[in-house]
Design a protein around this motif. Structure first.
Motif, short mmCIF file in Angstrom:
data_model
loop_
_atom_site.label_atom_id
_atom_site.label_comp_id
_atom_site.label_asym_id
_atom_site.label_seq_id
_atom_site.Cartn_x
_atom_site.Cartn_y
_atom_site.Cartn_z
N MET A 1 1.01 -1.28 -0.19
CA MET A 1 -0.02 -0.18 0.03
C MET A 1 0.84 1.46 0.01
O MET A 1 1.47 1.31 0.99
N VAL B 1 1.97 4.94 0.48
CA VAL B 1 1.41 5.81 1.48
C VAL B 1 1.85 7.22 0.94
O VAL B 1 2.81 7.56 0.44
N VAL C 1 -1.22 11.10 5.43
CA VAL C 1 -0.49 10.57 6.96
C VAL C 1 -0.74 11.82 7.84
O VAL C 1 -0.44 12.99 7.48
N VAL C 2 -1.22 11.31 9.14
CA VAL C 2 -0.92 12.39 10.09
C VAL C 2 0.10 11.88 10.96
O VAL C 2 0.24 11.12 11.83
N LEU D 1 2.06 12.19 13.79
CA LEU D 1 2.27 12.59 15.06
C LEU D 1 2.89 11.32 15.75
O LEU D 1 2.99 10.50 15.46
N TYR E 1 5.29 5.79 25.53
CA TYR E 1 5.25 4.39 25.11
C TYR E 1 5.14 3.53 26.21
O TYR E 1 4.59 2.41 26.09
N ALA F 1 5.00 1.02 12.43
CA ALA F 1 4.23 2.26 12.42
C ALA F 1 4.56 3.08 13.55
O ALA F 1 3.71 4.10 13.91
N ASP G 1 8.11 1.78 8.93
CA ASP G 1 7.06 2.74 8.53
C ASP G 1 7.18 3.18 7.28
O ASP G 1 8.47 3.52 6.72
N PRO G 2 6.08 3.44 6.59
CA PRO G 2 6.48 4.05 5.02
C PRO G 2 6.70 5.33 5.13
O PRO G 2 7.27 5.73 3.85
N ILE G 3 6.64 6.08 6.05
CA ILE G 3 6.92 7.57 5.98
C ILE G 3 8.39 7.66 6.08
O ILE G 3 8.76 8.70 5.51
N GLY H 1 8.81 0.47 5.20
CA GLY H 1 7.98 -0.98 5.11
C GLY H 1 6.60 -0.56 5.35
O GLY H 1 6.13 0.57 6.18
N ASP H 2 5.72 -1.46 4.90
CA ASP H 2 4.24 -0.99 5.27
C ASP H 2 3.55 -2.29 5.43
O ASP H 2 3.66 -3.47 4.73
N LEU H 3 2.53 -2.55 6.34
CA LEU H 3 1.73 -3.59 6.47
C LEU H 3 0.81 -3.61 5.46
O LEU H 3 0.33 -2.77 4.73
N TYR I 1 -7.35 3.25 13.37
CA TYR I 1 -8.08 3.73 12.18
C TYR I 1 -8.99 2.55 11.54
O TYR I 1 -8.84 2.14 10.41
N PHE J 1 -7.25 -6.46 6.71
CA PHE J 1 -5.99 -5.96 6.68
C PHE J 1 -5.54 -6.11 8.09
O PHE J 1 -4.15 -6.23 8.28
C1 LIG Z 1 -0.56 8.27 13.85
S1 LIG Z 1 1.07 7.71 13.51
C2 LIG Z 1 1.70 6.76 14.83
C3 LIG Z 1 2.88 6.92 15.40
C4 LIG Z 1 3.57 6.17 16.37
N1 LIG Z 1 3.41 4.77 16.47
C5 LIG Z 1 2.94 6.90 17.54
O1 LIG Z 1 2.05 6.40 18.20
O2 LIG Z 1 3.33 7.91 18.11
C6 LIG Z 1 0.46 6.54 12.11
C7 LIG Z 1 1.81 5.92 11.80
O3 LIG Z 1 1.20 4.78 10.82
C8 LIG Z 1 1.97 4.79 9.57
N2 LIG Z 1 1.24 4.05 8.53
C9 LIG Z 1 0.24 4.29 7.78
N3 LIG Z 1 0.17 2.98 6.85
C10 LIG Z 1 0.98 2.11 7.19
C11 LIG Z 1 1.26 0.84 6.79
N4 LIG Z 1 0.49 0.20 5.95
N5 LIG Z 1 2.09 0.11 7.63
C12 LIG Z 1 2.86 0.57 8.56
N6 LIG Z 1 2.75 1.77 8.97
C13 LIG Z 1 1.86 2.60 8.41
C14 LIG Z 1 1.88 6.40 9.35
O4 LIG Z 1 3.01 6.52 8.41
C15 LIG Z 1 2.22 7.05 10.63
O5 LIG Z 1 3.67 7.13 10.89
#
Ligand SMILES: C[S@@+](CC[C@H](N)C(=O)[O-])C[C@H]1O[C@@H](n2cnc3c(N)ncnc32)[C@H](O)[C@@H]1O
Length: 229
Positions: free
Chosen positions: A1, A3, A8-9, A11, A18, A37, A58-60, A128-130, A152, A160
């Protein structure tokens, strides 16, 4: 997928958050940890400073620090405005106000950005992305994933979620997710119970554990899945 940065938000949370969100004890910090992520969390930077081992995926990380920072500043004020307009949905304990939240998020971003280029060279931030991660199976003790799966649920399907949870379980012996509330409805994710049922039917040990962190009202539960005790 693929990105799109616009979607992307970005944050990110700190090590302190954590630790609370995932109920991490001192001995957990010494484990080999995969952050799925992790985005712009400063968790990796702060853990590395302490001599601990964290790899974030993370894809970011496709984007450079300047692009990520720009995207952060594009969205932060609307996120804070939204918090201000729905203050009653949140518990203002860790953060005393939306303004304090904003300041803290900027500090977290700055810590992440300060570590990002070095961390990329050291392969601590990998793209990388899930639902499929190009990471060797069983190469981590513990995987942590916050604010994507379950959070989400309105945008990410049950299929997914299930494929992603199973993929993360291939990489680590133990996996933890937080929060379990859906950001849109602010209710328990609709995917949570079916996922738990599915994992239990496969003989995995699944636990819902209360943690000492609650920002979304009612969102103080963490999901912990263990392959081998
Ligand atoms: C709201 S942020 C959370 C960041 C961190 N885990 C935190 O809690 O502070 C969501 C993250 O999910 C990542 N993301 C979006 N799609 C993804 C996917 N398919 N696989 C892995 N990460 C993904 C985004 O790039 C983003 O950095």
């Amino acid at each position: 997928m693929a990105v799109e940065l616009e979607n992307v938000v970005p944050l990110g949370r700190s090590l302190k958050e954590y630790r609370l969100m995932f109920g991490l004890r001192e001995e957990d910090l010494d484990k080999k940890i995969l952050g799925v992520a992790d985005g712009i969390a400063s968790f990796n930077a702060e853990m590395t400073e302490l001599g601990k081992t964290v790899v974030s995926v993370d894809p970011i990380y496709n984007f450079d620090g300047r692009e990520i920072k720009e995207q952060f500043y594009k969205i932060i004020d609307s996120v804070v405005d939204q918090l201000r307009n729905t203050q009653e949905d949140y518990i203002w304990e860790f953060f005393k106000s939306p303004d304090e939240y904003r300041e803290y998020r900027i500090q977290t971003l700055d810590k992440f950005i300060g570590d990002y280029d070095l961390g990329k060279r050291e392969r601590r931030y990998i793209i990388g992305d899930l639902p499929s991660l190009d990471i060797e199976n069983s190469s981590f003790d513990l995987a942590l994933s916050a604010h994507l799966l379950f959070f989400y649920s309105d945008q990410l399907s049950y299929e997914f979620h299930l494929a992603s949870v199973k993929e993360i379980l291939r990489k680590a012996n133990e996996v933890r997710f937080f929060p379990l509330l859906d950001i849109k409805s602010m209710n328990r994710s609709v995917h949570l119970d079916p996922i738990i049922h599915e994992l239990e039917s496969e003989g995995l040990s699944v636990e819902l554990r209360e943690v000492d962190f609650e920002m979304q009202r009612g969102g103080n539960m963490m999901l912990r899945i263990v392959k081998e005790q």
